[in-house]
Motif scaffolding. Structure first.
Motif, short mmCIF file in Angstrom:
data_model
loop_
_atom_site.label_atom_id
_atom_site.label_comp_id
_atom_site.label_asym_id
_atom_site.label_seq_id
_atom_site.Cartn_x
_atom_site.Cartn_y
_atom_site.Cartn_z
N ALA A 236 -129.54 -10.39 -0.32
CA ALA A 236 -129.78 -9.83 1.01
C ALA A 236 -131.26 -9.52 1.19
N PRO A 237 -131.87 -10.07 2.23
CA PRO A 237 -133.29 -9.75 2.47
C PRO A 237 -133.41 -8.34 3.04
N PRO A 238 -134.57 -7.71 2.88
CA PRO A 238 -134.75 -6.38 3.45
C PRO A 238 -134.67 -6.42 4.98
N LYS B 278 -136.24 -9.45 9.44
CA LYS B 278 -135.84 -10.02 10.74
C LYS B 278 -136.75 -9.51 11.85
N ALA C 16 -128.48 -4.58 21.33
CA ALA C 16 -128.07 -5.64 22.25
C ALA C 16 -127.24 -6.67 21.49
N PHE C 17 -127.69 -6.93 20.28
CA PHE C 17 -126.98 -7.90 19.44
C PHE C 17 -125.56 -7.39 19.12
N GLY D 72 -123.31 -7.64 21.93
CA GLY D 72 -122.96 -9.01 22.26
C GLY D 72 -121.88 -9.57 21.34
N ALA E 296 -116.21 -2.22 12.38
CA ALA E 296 -117.33 -2.99 11.85
C ALA E 296 -118.60 -2.69 12.64
N VAL F 63 -119.91 0.63 11.65
CA VAL F 63 -120.61 0.60 10.37
C VAL F 63 -121.99 -0.03 10.55
N LEU F 64 -122.04 -1.11 11.33
CA LEU F 64 -123.33 -1.75 11.57
C LEU F 64 -124.30 -0.77 12.24
N VAL G 19 -125.54 1.59 9.69
CA VAL G 19 -126.52 0.92 8.82
C VAL G 19 -127.86 0.84 9.52
N PRO H 244 -119.01 -4.43 6.32
CA PRO H 244 -118.77 -5.78 6.80
C PRO H 244 -119.63 -6.75 6.00
N ARG I 187 -129.72 -15.09 20.96
CA ARG I 187 -128.55 -14.46 20.35
C ARG I 187 -128.00 -15.35 19.24
N ASP J 102 -130.13 -14.85 16.26
CA ASP J 102 -129.76 -13.63 15.54
C ASP J 102 -128.52 -13.86 14.69
N TYR K 52 -129.18 -15.95 11.73
CA TYR K 52 -129.86 -15.15 10.70
C TYR K 52 -128.84 -14.33 9.92
N SER L 126 -129.20 -15.83 6.26
CA SER L 126 -130.43 -15.31 5.66
C SER L 126 -130.25 -14.97 4.18
N ALA L 127 -129.05 -14.52 3.78
CA ALA L 127 -128.86 -14.16 2.37
C ALA L 127 -128.97 -15.39 1.48
N PHE M 253 -132.67 -16.50 1.59
CA PHE M 253 -133.51 -15.59 0.80
C PHE M 253 -133.25 -15.83 -0.69
N ARG N 83 -140.21 -11.07 -5.10
CA ARG N 83 -139.52 -10.59 -3.90
C ARG N 83 -140.44 -10.55 -2.69
N GLU O 216 -139.99 -12.79 0.63
CA GLU O 216 -139.80 -12.20 1.96
C GLU O 216 -140.73 -12.88 2.98
N LEU P 139 -139.31 -16.24 3.66
CA LEU P 139 -138.13 -16.21 4.54
C LEU P 139 -138.55 -16.13 6.01
#
Lengths: 233, 188
Positions: A65-67, A71, A95-96, A99, A107, A110-111, A114, B2, B28, B31, B34, B38-39, B42, B52, B56, B59
């Motif tokens: 998982a990237p930091p 993004k 917004a994401f 959508g 979920a 939780v997002l 996070v 998730p 969208r 996004d 990604y 992305s995992a 990466f 790392r 990054e 990526l």
């Protein structure tokens, strides 16, 4: 001498394409191959075929998982947003989230949580507190952000019944809930500014479902649909 | 939690569709792409670059390229994930090669006997792709290790030659022959 022109025979090209995809070439030789991929469709097809052949090895790349900031930096480069500006990140991410056609509101909740944690790790002057308001016996999710400019609340998930309004409440310790106003798209809760001094770390923000226009009494009359604590950034 | 960022959430078809939408400038979809890829990308950058911070940066560059070049995916015969991973690998290997002074160019005139004239442009079916490991097992151990080291860890001819203590041209002959045998094996 080593740097002879690469012959153009198909088999030499195929061998070269395989070496290019494998990644073993260096310097000028690699650059020439990369340029040919752009300019020579036949060579590009050889490369694609080798990518497909060797792509079987891709399963050996473990996911990582990237930091979260990665993004935001990408979006900033592509779309010109200010780099590493959490507020921007927050709103675009909200917004994401909105959508997403995700049935599981949990979920989304939780997002959102996070996301709030991520914001908390990248402080920016002017942003002081955040809260993720998780569903309480409902499917409603909100995120609240307290900045120097005031409090804003975004409705992320959960439908609002047509004849109801969401009302935001401040709950500090044992005190009775105090109304901060209605949650409206694009508008700050109207009484939030009056309670600026009480909007501090650790207080709870809650959203209740009220008749249109808000609770007729001093406290909530409808069910609380979401709640969460203000956290320091 | 998730399972965000896991490519397994989407079918290959789903990823293709997202890339097609990205080609139309759909942010969208970008996004979403990604979140789902992305995992893996990466992971590719990290394995190759072994750093790392640099992974990054890489990526970021990879997703900028995906956004800019998504329209070219439509004309490529590659599978969606394979196309994305190729972008990540190419970029990481470019970074690896830029890290140190370029080694002397390898002698291009290596004599490799060719037993296989040209069936070409055939799409490589998915089942064939899974067979690569068993095809590699048919090679001598050090040859197979060299192929994996090159593909997965980004070793150059020069580095492989040093690691396996053979002259550069020997390594090139090894790999060219190994790749020919791989191609034959995968075509069977």
């Amino acid at each position: 001498m080593s740097d002879q022109p690469v012959t153009t025979g198909h088999d030499d090209d195929d061998a070269l394409a395989s070496e290019f995809v494998l990644g073993v070439l260096e310097g000028e030789e690699r650059r020439r191959c990369a340029a040919r991929v752009e300019s020579d469709p036949a060579f590009a097809r050889l490369v694609t075929a080798w990518e497909a052949r060797l792509g079987g090895l891709d399963v050996h790349y473990d996911e990582a998982a990237p930091p979260a900031r990665a993004k935001a930096a990408i979006d900033a480069r592509l779309f010109g947003a200010p780099p590493a500006a959490p507020r921007w990140t927050l709103w675009s991410s909200l917004a994401f989230l909105r959508g997403l056609s995700i049935a599981a509101v949990a979920a989304v909740a939780v997002l959102a949580a996070v996301l709030v944690n991520e914001i908390a790790t990248e402080p920016v002057p002017g942003t002081r507190l955040v809260a993720s308001l998780a569903p309480v016996d409902s499917d409603a999710v909100f995120v609240a952000l307290l900045e120097d400019t005031g409090l804003s609340v975004t409705h992320i998930a959960g439908a609002r019944p047509a004849d109801r309004d969401f009302e935001l409440w401040l709950i500090a310790g044992e005190d009775a809930p105090r109304s901060l106003g209605l949650v409206r798209e694009g508008a700050a809760p109207e009484r939030a500014a009056d309670f600026a001094a009480q909007l501090i770390e650790g207080v709870t923000l809650a959203v209740s479902l009220e008749p249109t226009g808000g609770s007729p009494g001093p406290g909530p009359t409808g069910p609380v649909v979401a709640a969460g604590q203000l956290k320091k950034i | 939690m998730p399972e965000t960022g896991r490519a397994t959430l989407l079918t290959p078809d789903g990823i293709s569709k997202l890339i097609a939408q990205v080609a139309l400038g759909d942010r969208r979809a970008f996004d979403d792409l990604y979140v789902h890829t992305s995992a893996k990308l990466f992971g590719v950058s990290l394995r190759l670059l072994k750093d790392r911070h640099e992974a990054e940066d890489a990526l970021q560059e990879v997703f900028v390229r995906i956004w800019q070049r998504a329209d070219r995916y439509a004309v490529s015969e590659a599978s969606a994930m394979s196309w994305l991973i190729s972008i990540a690998r190419n970029h990481a290997i470019d970074r690896l090669r830029a890290r140190k002074p370029t080694a002397a160019p390898v002698d291009a005139a290596v004599d490799v006997p060719d037993r296989r004239p040209t069936p070409e442009a055939e799409a490589i079916a998915g089942s064939e792709r899974q067979r690569i490991d068993s095809c590699l097992d048919l090679l001598e151990d050090d040859r197979a290790a060299a192929v994996r080291g090159a593909y997965l860890d980004g070793f150059s001819y020069q580095e492989l030659a040093e690691r396996f203590s053979v002259p550069l041209n020997t390594m090139r002959t090894w790999l060219r022959r190994s790749l020919l045998r791989l191609r034959e094996c995968l075509q069977e």
